[in-house]
Design a protein around this motif. Structure first.
Motif, mmCIF file in Angstrom:
data_model
loop_
_atom_site.group_PDB
_atom_site.id
_atom_site.type_symbol
_atom_site.label_atom_id
_atom_site.label_comp_id
_atom_site.label_asym_id
_atom_site.label_seq_id
_atom_site.Cartn_x
_atom_site.Cartn_y
_atom_site.Cartn_z
ATOM 1 N N VAL A 87 0.842 -1.204 0.000
ATOM 2 C CA VAL A 87 0.000 0.000 0.000
ATOM 3 C C VAL A 87 0.879 1.257 0.000
ATOM 4 O O VAL A 87 0.606 2.220 -0.732
ATOM 5 N N ALA A 88 1.948 1.234 0.789
ATOM 6 C CA ALA A 88 2.859 2.386 0.813
ATOM 7 C C ALA A 88 3.472 2.604 -0.566
ATOM 8 O O ALA A 88 3.540 3.745 -1.061
ATOM 9 N N GLN A 89 3.900 1.516 -1.197
ATOM 10 C CA GLN A 89 4.478 1.642 -2.551
ATOM 11 C C GLN A 89 3.455 2.183 -3.538
ATOM 12 O O GLN A 89 3.792 2.979 -4.415
ATOM 13 N N ALA A 90 2.208 1.746 -3.404
ATOM 14 C CA ALA A 90 1.146 2.236 -4.296
ATOM 15 C C ALA A 90 0.998 3.744 -4.137
ATOM 16 O O ALA A 90 0.947 4.486 -5.122
ATOM 17 N N ALA A 91 0.947 4.214 -2.895
ATOM 18 C CA ALA A 91 0.794 5.655 -2.652
ATOM 19 C C ALA A 91 1.978 6.409 -3.240
ATOM 20 O O ALA A 91 1.817 7.459 -3.873
ATOM 21 N N LEU A 140 3.575 4.860 10.195
ATOM 22 C CA LEU A 140 4.529 5.071 9.098
ATOM 23 C C LEU A 140 3.798 5.131 7.752
ATOM 24 O O LEU A 140 4.054 5.983 6.905
ATOM 25 N N LEU A 141 2.861 4.212 7.574
ATOM 26 C CA LEU A 141 2.107 4.149 6.322
ATOM 27 C C LEU A 141 1.318 5.438 6.099
ATOM 28 O O LEU A 141 1.329 6.004 5.003
ATOM 29 N N LEU A 142 0.641 5.912 7.134
ATOM 30 C CA LEU A 142 -0.183 7.110 6.962
ATOM 31 C C LEU A 142 0.677 8.347 6.741
ATOM 32 O O LEU A 142 0.284 9.252 6.010
ATOM 33 N N ASP A 143 1.861 8.386 7.337
ATOM 34 C CA ASP A 143 2.786 9.483 7.032
ATOM 35 C C ASP A 143 3.119 9.470 5.539
ATOM 36 O O ASP A 143 3.136 10.507 4.879
ATOM 37 N N ALA A 151 0.111 10.601 3.495
ATOM 38 C CA ALA A 151 -0.065 12.061 3.610
ATOM 39 C C ALA A 151 0.916 12.776 2.684
ATOM 40 O O ALA A 151 0.543 13.709 1.959
ATOM 41 N N THR A 152 2.170 12.326 2.668
ATOM 42 C CA THR A 152 3.178 12.957 1.817
ATOM 43 C C THR A 152 2.849 12.759 0.336
ATOM 44 O O THR A 152 3.088 13.642 -0.483
ATOM 45 N N ASP A 194 -4.484 15.260 7.920
ATOM 46 C CA ASP A 194 -5.203 15.971 6.851
ATOM 47 C C ASP A 194 -5.283 15.174 5.557
ATOM 48 O O ASP A 194 -5.232 15.740 4.467
ATOM 49 N N ILE A 195 -5.388 13.876 5.645
ATOM 50 C CA ILE A 195 -5.524 13.050 4.438
ATOM 51 C C ILE A 195 -6.986 13.112 3.993
ATOM 52 O O ILE A 195 -7.887 12.820 4.775
#
Ligand code: ZN
Ligand code: FE
Ligand code: FE
Ligand code: ZN
Length: 273
Positions: A142-146, A177-180, A183-184, A217-218
């Motif tokens: 999921v992190a890679q997708a974002a 970590l994932l949500l950070d 957000a970025t 703020d996502i």
């Protein structure tokens, strides 16, 4: 008023109903917008029940465009896509996305390697592969997708919890970590009410994740993941309440891949007929 931005149709080959039937259901429920997010065709990963074949893609474009024209003034129809995140196919997925003028693209992790964990027929793999390893791999994907920059919205984050498996370790640091990273990336989260129908009362992502997302703020996008016309906006009153509880006052949608906001307070009020 708000819309439903995660909608499939008969073209998925596991859903029923024409585009226009979904639009009429949305109008009946008093929605201001509906966005179609049909599963991306992936040549080389054809699936007779999982996704539309590439040959049907023009039908999808034309049917959405026809509905957009026909219902102008009653409802806004948006042209979206639900595209898998699949590292092995990512070049062709990215090329496909760039080839068309989508209003938005939802990036969904359904696969871990070659395993489609979203298919209940293969859920035994959780135990075979090890629940802890599966959770770690999922959130990495999921992190890679974002971070890939391909998508506007992250689809049904948390979907792997649908079978009730839980890792033995504390997921909180992973989720933080994932949500950070999300957000970025600027991606929004699909707030997916399909679990309200398939698993009683469950929303993806879990409300605890929504609270973390709110702190960063996502933006959030409402989606029913309807595969039948009557499921348009199903579970949205509850979903909106959970978003308000998490601290949200607005949700969002994308038009020509730019974000727009709409207030969350409204409730669904079907039109009398
Ligand atoms: Zn589907
Ligand atoms: Fe999906
Ligand atoms: Fe979907
Ligand atoms: Zn989906």
């Amino acid at each position: 008023m708000f819309g439903d931005y995660h909608v499939h149709c008969y073209l998925s080959r596991h859903g029923i109903g024409e585009i226009e039937e979904y639009v009429e259901s949305a109008i009946f429920k008093g929605l201001k917008r509906i966005g179609f997010s049909e599963h991306i065709p992936i040549p080389g990963l054809d699936d007779p029940t999982g996704r539309m074949p590439i040959e049907d893609f023009d039908t999808y474009i034309n049917d959405v465009e026809k509905a957009r024209q026909r219902y102008k003034g009653d409802i806004e129809v948006l042209f979206g896509l639900e595209a898998d995140f699949l590292p092995a196919f990512q070049d062709s997925i990215q090329r496909f996305i760039q080839q068309y003028s989508f209003d938005y693209v939802i990036g969904s992790v359904h696969f871990i390697g070659d395993w489609d964990f979203s298919n209940p027929a293969y859920k035994d793999e959780f135990v075979k592969r090890g629940v802890d390893q599966v959770f770690t791999a999922y959130y990495q994907l999921v992190a890679q997708a974002a971070e890939s920059g391909c998508y506007d919205v992250i689809g049904h984050l948390d979907l792997l919890t649908r079978y009730g498996y839980k890792p033995s370790y504390d997921l909180n640091p992973t989720l933080t970590l994932l949500l950070d990273k999300i957000a970025t990336s600027g991606c929004a989260l699909d707030v997916n009410s399909s679990g309200m129908r398939r698993r009683r009362g469950v929303i993806y992502p879990h409300p605890a994740i929504l609270a973390k997302a709110r702190c960063r703020d996502i933006p959030v996008v409402l989606g029913s993941d309807a595969h039948r016309p009557e499921d348009v906006a199903a579970g949205f009153n509850r979903a909106m309440q959970l978003l308000v509880d998490a601290g949200y006052s607005q949700s969002c949608y994308f038009r020509q891949r730019s974000i727009n906001y709409e207030p969350l307070m409204a409730r669904i009020a079907p039109k009398a007929r």
